[in-house]
Design an enzyme around this catalytic site. Structure first.
Site, PDB file in Angstrom:
ATOM      1  N   ASP A  17      47.062  10.098 -12.573  1.00 25.81           N
ATOM      2  CA  ASP A  17      48.435  10.337 -12.107  1.00 25.81           C
ATOM      3  C   ASP A  17      48.490  10.138 -10.596  1.00 25.81           C
ATOM      4  O   ASP A  17      49.324   9.394 -10.077  1.00 25.81           O
ATOM      5  CB  ASP A  17      48.878  11.761 -12.467  1.00 25.81           C
ATOM      6  CG  ASP A  17      48.541  12.104 -13.902  1.00 25.81           C
ATOM      7  OD1 ASP A  17      49.226  11.601 -14.790  1.00 25.81           O
ATOM      8  OD2 ASP A  17      47.569  12.860 -14.122  1.00 25.81           O
ATOM      9  N   GLU A 257      44.589   4.524 -16.902  1.00 25.82           N
ATOM     10  CA  GLU A 257      45.623   3.546 -16.590  1.00 25.82           C
ATOM     11  C   GLU A 257      45.252   2.711 -15.369  1.00 25.82           C
ATOM     12  O   GLU A 257      45.205   1.489 -15.426  1.00 25.82           O
ATOM     13  CB  GLU A 257      46.939   4.291 -16.346  1.00 25.82           C
ATOM     14  CG  GLU A 257      48.070   3.365 -16.017  1.00 25.82           C
ATOM     15  CD  GLU A 257      49.429   4.008 -16.148  1.00 25.82           C
ATOM     16  OE1 GLU A 257      49.666   4.785 -17.087  1.00 25.82           O
ATOM     17  OE2 GLU A 257      50.288   3.708 -15.291  1.00 25.82           O
TER      18      GLU A 257
END
Ligand code: TRH
Length: 375
Positions: A17, A257
């Site tokens: 994040d 990610e």
């Protein structure tokens, strides 16, 4: 007048994040010469990926979801971005409605159809403001991927100044799973020297939990030998140096990610340990992604022999991500196919990297979007 952009991020876990928010904040500064304010609820992960963040041009602020923030000294921004659907402070929402400030929800990366369809779509909020979805993605009609302008030059410079590995080297950055011990035992049977670069401690912990490694391994020393495998514990490096860890290796097992995106730009054979979601929702996301590089390969005559490779690859990728458990023999055969098929795997990765490279990056697409919305 340089624009002012505000960015909000809540850290769920790990480094992804904050990894994306930090990369995004810096990209906004570079592309728009913007003053960027970043609000974070947890600075510990940022401290690891960017130990010098406090000296950066990005202005950092502490904040907890549900809290209002002090905006009295700040200029009204042109754009507010909430990353990954975090809930913005109420006074920021009020400010946005009053000044008709552009509002983006910068979403998790997905190749699924719904993500492609909803990119740049507005969703009407209770106060009448429009919040737009920014869906990062792999296709020209999505929000694209973050990449620095000098990335390719840096990668080429690296490969020109570093010799090829003598032993096949795998970079391993994944989540906790018994699959690692199983796979390492299988790799040992091949009797081929392999060097394994272990980033973070989740795989090391998994290997210890499965008694593949003794408790003391990779604590006092950074290297541990187990048959034909040489395991090396990597130190955690700042995000700016992360690509070099990828360029050093021949095969990349990456996760989450941001490291997933960087592996694609590295153009090296990779496998994705996707972030697990409830009710196995991640499996659809995983399948949606892999359809793309394999589909692209189908249209390229170089890949006439790809079917066997593809079947073995997808079976292993499914096993890594909890979709199935392979019996030992099938698992070993599939790994043999992958190691034998390394030239195909390399071409697949390069073909995919070239496809991404031909496209504009996320910041170029954002510039077009902002120009349209502020006309
Ligand atoms: O760490 P991740 O698993 O992060 C996440 C989070 O779990 C998040 O909640 C979830 O939403 C998301 O995945 C999908 O994996 P990721 O995204 O690859 O982030 C790792 C970051 O850490 C990336 O920016 C690279 C960086 N990194 C370094 O800077 N130095 C290092 O030495 C290593 C190993 C990683």
């Amino acid at each position: 007048m340089n624009p002012h952009f505000w960015l909000f991020c809540t850290v769920i876990d790990n480094f992804g994040d904050v990894g994306v928010a930090w990369r995004l904040a810096q990209a906004l500064v570079r592309k728009f010469d913007a003053t960027v304010h970043l609000w974070l609820d947890d600075f510990s992960a940022l401290q690891k990926i960017a130990p010098d963040a406090a000296q950066s041009v990005v202005q950092l602020h502490a904040w907890q979801e549900g809290q209002e923030i002090d905006i009295s000294q700040l200029e009204i921004p042109q754009l507010v971005i909430e990353t990954f659907a975090c809930t913005l402070p109420e006074n920021v929402v009020t400010l946005m409605a009053k000044h008709r400030i552009l509002w983006l929800n910068w979403e998790y990366l997905s190749a699924e159809d719904w993500a492609v369809r909803t990119h740049a779509m507005p969703s009407l909020q209770r106060n009448g403001a429009s919040k737009y979805f920014w869906q990062m993605g792999f296709l020209p009609e999505t929000g694209g991927l973050l990449r620095e302008e000098d990335l390719m030059t840096r990668a080429n410079h690296y490969s020109q100044h570093h010799a090829e590995n003598t032993d096949l080297t795998l970079f391993l950055f994944g989540y906790q799973s018994p699959v690692w011990a199983k796979w390492l035992r299988i790799w040992q049977q091949f009797q081929r020297p392999l060097t394994l670069h272990l980033a973070d401690n989740k795989i090391i912990n998994s290997l210890k939990a499965q008694q593949f490694l003794p408790e003391h391994a990779l604590i006092e020393s950074d290297v541990y030998h187990s048959g034909c495998l040489k395991l090396c514990r990597l130190p955690f490096v700042p995000q700016q140096q992360f690509d070099e860890l990828l360029w050093q290796a021949d095969i990349l097992m990456i996760r989450g990610e941001d490291s997933f995106v960087r592996a694609q730009y590295a153009g090296k054979p990779f496998m994705w340990h996707i972030y697990p979601q409830q009710e196995q929702a991640h499996l659809e996301k995983l399948a949606a992604f892999w359809r793309l590089p394999f589909h692209l390969a189908q249209n390229n005559p170089v890949f006439t022999e790809i079917k066997t490779f593809q079947a073995a690859f997808l079976a292993l990728s499914d096993e890594l991500n909890g979709a199935q458990i392979l019996d030992e023999k099938t698992c070993a055969q599939n790994w043999q196919t992958l190691f034998d098929g390394l030239p195909i795997w390399r071409l697949l990765a390069q073909n995919w990297r070239d496809y991404l490279w031909q496209q504009s990056d996320a910041m170029t697409r954002l510039a077009t979007f902002l120009a349209e919305k502020t006309k």
